[in-house]
Design an enzyme around this catalytic site. Sequence first.
Site, short mmCIF file in Angstrom:
data_model
loop_
_atom_site.label_atom_id
_atom_site.label_comp_id
_atom_site.label_asym_id
_atom_site.label_seq_id
_atom_site.Cartn_x
_atom_site.Cartn_y
_atom_site.Cartn_z
N CYS A 5 -68.71 79.58 61.14
CA CYS A 5 -69.43 79.31 59.90
C CYS A 5 -70.82 78.77 60.19
O CYS A 5 -71.80 79.12 59.51
CB CYS A 5 -68.64 78.33 59.03
N HIS B 13 -71.20 68.27 59.51
CA HIS B 13 -70.12 69.20 59.14
C HIS B 13 -68.99 68.51 58.40
O HIS B 13 -68.50 67.45 58.81
CB HIS B 13 -69.58 69.86 60.41
#
Length: 341
Positions: free
Chosen positions: A153, A180
């Site tokens: 991602c 994150h």
Amino acid sequence: MPVQLGINGFGRIGRLVCRAALDNPDATVVAVNDPFLDINYAAYQFKYDSVHGTHPAEVTVMEAENCLKVGDVIIKFFAERDPASIPWGDAGAHTVCESTGVFTTKEKAGLHLGGGAKRVIISAPPKDDTPMFVMGVNHTEFAGQDVISNASCTTNCLSPIAKVLHNKFGIVEGLMTTIHAATANQLVVDGPAKGGKDWRAGRSVIGNCIPASTGAAKAVGKVIPELNGKLTGMAVRVPTADVSLVDLTVRTEKACTGAEIIAAMKEASEGELKGILGYTDLPVVSQDFVHDARSSILDASACIHLNDNFHKIISWYDNEWGYSNRLVDLAVHTHSAHPLA
């Protein structure tokens, strides 16, 4: 004809890939395999999601047929541990999304081909030299390989902005930090780290910001070879459920103002990278990007610039939904570009 997907591993990404595929007119899902989920529990987890909300379609279980039914779509449900034993071909699955996190090499992921699948897309960076493709960056270089990776991602967020920067101004070198959101491999309370090597990974995800390693920046060098060796980075895991942020600091070859960089990003977001790279100049925060299907959304007002060769670029990404949509897009593209009988 829409690409017919099979999904191996009905966890966080597997379920969201299923949702994304059912939303995409060029894709559908015909089979799911997960040996660790009862079919009724799988239906429940697909229907209800703490981040992305309740799925709007009716979700039921066809007990006699061992199928999930989502609206009018019937999805065969298997519970095989051996990838080679999953009858993908019988279910009509052309492309398999390998989302267990376990089968991340060409050899292991390729076992799905033995069950009748024609192509496998790994939903993680590979542990070997399996080719990685990032939509909008190097997807046109796909040459018909039967096992590929959708990268990570973070690589999907970083690569589009790196591409624009390098093509317009040249990147000499850069450091990336991804702030994150929490993921399933972290612990709710302090405990032994999984694998035992990264002690910080065993600390509670709830009340900590946790430095961690990531190969996402280095992986950009594999999808943009001119940047190989020019980027590296790290992650800081934070106690939010979803949406992450890439902080990329670079030295550029060409002198350029911050305004010129922002203009180049905006132009790309409205042109060649539309739907992949986004742009905003509003005072937004992470929650504003939950369920955003784009790979990367440049935050113009958060970027800063020390001089004409030293710049910090900030870009948001829904690390779950954006990534899942790109995997489906990659499946659609590969099916169209190199159909397999």
